[in-house]
Motif scaffolding. Sequence first.
Motif, PDB file in Angstrom:
ATOM      1  N   GLU A  26      -2.735  -2.723  11.140  1.00 53.67           N
ATOM      2  CA  GLU A  26      -4.002  -2.250  11.702  1.00 53.67           C
ATOM      3  C   GLU A  26      -4.267  -2.739  13.037  1.00 53.67           C
ATOM      4  O   GLU A  26      -4.751  -1.931  13.906  1.00 53.67           O
ATOM      5  CB  GLU A  26      -5.295  -3.034  10.916  1.00 53.67           C
ATOM      6  N   ARG A  74      -0.706  -5.949   6.283  1.00 48.22           N
ATOM      7  CA  ARG A  74      -1.780  -4.902   6.601  1.00 48.22           C
ATOM      8  C   ARG A  74      -2.649  -5.174   7.837  1.00 48.22           C
ATOM      9  O   ARG A  74      -2.988  -4.182   8.495  1.00 48.22           O
ATOM     10  CB  ARG A  74      -2.834  -5.229   5.544  1.00 48.22           C
ATOM     11  N   ARG A  75      -2.588  -6.339   8.356  1.00 46.68           N
ATOM     12  CA  ARG A  75      -3.462  -6.614   9.609  1.00 46.68           C
ATOM     13  C   ARG A  75      -2.428  -6.517  10.787  1.00 46.68           C
ATOM     14  O   ARG A  75      -2.932  -6.000  11.952  1.00 46.68           O
ATOM     15  CB  ARG A  75      -3.760  -8.098   9.516  1.00 46.68           C
ATOM     16  N   ARG A 101      -2.445   0.128  15.006  1.00 52.13           N
ATOM     17  CA  ARG A 101      -3.340   1.353  14.871  1.00 52.13           C
ATOM     18  C   ARG A 101      -4.220   1.121  16.179  1.00 52.13           C
ATOM     19  O   ARG A 101      -4.536   2.267  16.722  1.00 52.13           O
ATOM     20  CB  ARG A 101      -4.115   1.332  13.577  1.00 52.13           C
ATOM     21  N   ILE A 102      -4.869   0.221  16.100  1.00 47.44           N
ATOM     22  CA  ILE A 102      -6.195  -0.259  17.128  1.00 47.44           C
ATOM     23  C   ILE A 102      -5.590   0.022  18.436  1.00 47.44           C
ATOM     24  O   ILE A 102      -6.076   0.891  19.316  1.00 47.44           O
ATOM     25  CB  ILE A 102      -6.828  -1.467  16.960  1.00 47.44           C
ATOM     26  N   ASP A 142       0.834  -1.222  -0.033  1.00 47.57           N
ATOM     27  CA  ASP A 142       0.131  -0.085  -0.039  1.00 47.57           C
ATOM     28  C   ASP A 142       0.839   1.432   0.057  1.00 47.57           C
ATOM     29  O   ASP A 142       0.569   2.243   0.545  1.00 47.57           O
ATOM     30  CB  ASP A 142      -0.892  -0.103   1.264  1.00 47.57           C
ATOM     31  N   ALA A 166      -7.170  -8.602  18.950  1.00 46.06           N
ATOM     32  CA  ALA A 166      -7.703  -8.051  17.655  1.00 46.06           C
ATOM     33  C   ALA A 166      -7.588  -9.399  16.819  1.00 46.06           C
ATOM     34  O   ALA A 166      -6.491  -9.960  16.249  1.00 46.06           O
ATOM     35  CB  ALA A 166      -6.383  -7.250  17.255  1.00 46.06           C
ATOM     36  N   THR A 191      -8.093 -12.047  13.581  1.00 45.25           N
ATOM     37  CA  THR A 191      -8.216 -11.949  12.098  1.00 45.25           C
ATOM     38  C   THR A 191      -9.293 -12.783  11.589  1.00 45.25           C
ATOM     39  O   THR A 191      -9.471 -14.099  11.820  1.00 45.25           O
ATOM     40  CB  THR A 191      -6.786 -12.596  11.846  1.00 45.25           C
TER      41      THR A 191
END
Length: 228
Positions: A175, A171-172, A178-179, A50, A191, A193
Amino acid sequence: MDPDNRITITVCGDGGCGKSSITLRLVRSEWTHDYDPTIEDSYSVTRTVDGQSYFLMLTDTAGQEEYRSLWAASNLRSDAFLLVYDITNQHSLEGLEYFAEMIDMEEENRIDQGKVPPVKLVAGNKCDLSSARVVKAAEGLEWARKRGCGFMETSAREMVNIEETFALLVRRVVEARRIAASGGASAKQPARTGALPPLGEKEGSSATPPNGEDHEPKQSFWKRLRCW
């Protein structure tokens, strides 16, 4: 490189399921069928996901039962875990239970300490060997879902979903961080998946084949796509 762009990934599973083949496909863009039951190998590779560059540190662990007690504590401190089984070997899927239990204990410890929980992804490898398939895709998907893992089928030999699998792990992890940074995963909620949709569909859509089987009407996307 920014520490936030460093991601550690541990690849685990029974011996002979293709862990090393998957890892070397990513790192060296080559396929090897030579099986060397070493205790552990470490690799590093840079990938852009990304638009952002990430430094991936991979640990390819040995799967033989006699080596499992030698699993270093550092393996469990990874940001992500790729649990690999062989779709032509039912025992290799069952063998993931050992690794899943260890990772779950680590996940609980991190949550209790307010740390970022690890990302977990299951890969059903050797999906190019369709004629020798023993583990249906729906079975692997269900196993992953029950344990809060993402799911993908791969083929190191045919280069199916190798780059995609590691890009999704990245990506995960991003994320999850970030969370956690926003306070959303620092309490009691891990978290998780979720299950992955087939390639070409948006993540978050239903990924369960109708009736949980591979045998659907002729027009079914699941019938036509054996790897996702």
